[in-house]
Design a protein around this motif. Structure first.
Motif, mmCIF file in Angstrom:
data_model
loop_
_atom_site.group_PDB
_atom_site.id
_atom_site.type_symbol
_atom_site.label_atom_id
_atom_site.label_comp_id
_atom_site.label_asym_id
_atom_site.label_seq_id
_atom_site.Cartn_x
_atom_site.Cartn_y
_atom_site.Cartn_z
ATOM 1 N N ARG A 30 12.668 4.757 -0.687
ATOM 2 C CA ARG A 30 12.586 3.751 0.382
ATOM 3 C C ARG A 30 11.203 3.741 1.025
ATOM 4 N NH1 ARG A 30 18.036 5.347 1.455
ATOM 5 N NH2 ARG A 30 17.309 6.767 3.056
ATOM 6 N N ARG A 32 8.348 4.493 -0.517
ATOM 7 C CA ARG A 32 7.420 3.874 -1.467
ATOM 8 C C ARG A 32 7.696 2.390 -1.676
ATOM 9 N NH1 ARG A 32 8.608 8.645 -3.786
ATOM 10 N NH2 ARG A 32 9.899 7.810 -5.461
ATOM 11 N N HIS A 33 8.927 1.959 -1.402
ATOM 12 C CA HIS A 33 9.338 0.574 -1.647
ATOM 13 C C HIS A 33 10.049 0.027 -0.408
ATOM 14 C CE1 HIS A 33 8.339 1.142 -5.876
ATOM 15 N NE2 HIS A 33 8.996 2.287 -5.815
ATOM 16 N N LEU A 36 13.798 -1.590 0.118
ATOM 17 C CA LEU A 36 14.785 -1.101 -0.849
ATOM 18 C C LEU A 36 15.967 -0.516 -0.084
ATOM 19 C CD1 LEU A 36 15.562 -0.411 -3.817
ATOM 20 C CD2 LEU A 36 14.462 1.811 -3.427
ATOM 21 N N TRP A 59 17.612 -4.537 -3.605
ATOM 22 C CA TRP A 59 16.356 -4.929 -2.967
ATOM 23 C C TRP A 59 16.427 -6.420 -2.694
ATOM 24 C CZ3 TRP A 59 11.099 -2.899 -5.199
ATOM 25 C CH2 TRP A 59 10.141 -2.915 -4.207
ATOM 26 N N ARG A 62 13.285 -8.803 -2.366
ATOM 27 C CA ARG A 62 12.374 -8.910 -3.498
ATOM 28 C C ARG A 62 13.011 -9.804 -4.563
ATOM 29 N NH1 ARG A 62 8.243 -5.387 -6.064
ATOM 30 N NH2 ARG A 62 8.248 -5.964 -8.258
ATOM 31 N N LEU A 70 11.454 -0.338 -11.563
ATOM 32 C CA LEU A 70 11.975 0.466 -10.470
ATOM 33 C C LEU A 70 13.155 1.304 -10.939
ATOM 34 C CD1 LEU A 70 12.087 1.430 -7.581
ATOM 35 C CD2 LEU A 70 13.330 -0.673 -6.989
ATOM 36 N N GLU A 73 11.770 4.275 -12.510
ATOM 37 C CA GLU A 73 11.245 5.196 -11.494
ATOM 38 C C GLU A 73 12.379 5.984 -10.842
ATOM 39 O OE1 GLU A 73 8.936 5.122 -7.207
ATOM 40 O OE2 GLU A 73 8.740 3.371 -8.512
#
Length: 97
Positions: A30, A32-33, A36, A59, A62, A70, A73
């Motif tokens: 969360r 880093r993004h 999210l 998300w 987005r 993602l 990741e």
């Protein structure tokens, strides 16, 4: 919008350390993004002593939601959970009907 659902089993004896690790993992994602959404759900232990856990990622702000990049990741970050789980993680992607 793609949403990711990841389920796996955790022995009741590993629930506390696994929970700490998932909270850490999701907080990092969360951070880093921004935007999210990450949740953790669990179903209590079955007679075999294993709980079923479900991580949910969305998300909504987005376009496209949780992208394949993602998702990859998230799975890389979750490798730290492997010693705390009882078997593999299973990811499923869903989109609005």
């Amino acid at each position: 919008m793609r949403e990711l659902f990841v389920y796996y089993r955790v022995a009741a004896a590993q629930a506390v350390p696994a929970g700490i690790e998932v909270v850490r993992l999701q907080a990092g994602l969360r951070q880093r993004h921004p935007g999210l959404q990450a949740r953790l759900l669990r179903r209590e232990a079955a007679p075999d002593g294993l709980q079923t856990w479900m991580e949910i990622y969305a998300w909504p702000d987005r376009a496209g939601g949780v992208t394949p990049g993602l998702q990859a990741e998230i799975e890389r970050a979750a490798e730290a959970l492997a010693p705390l789980t009882a078997g593999p993680r299973h990811g499923e992607v869903f989109e609005p009907a």
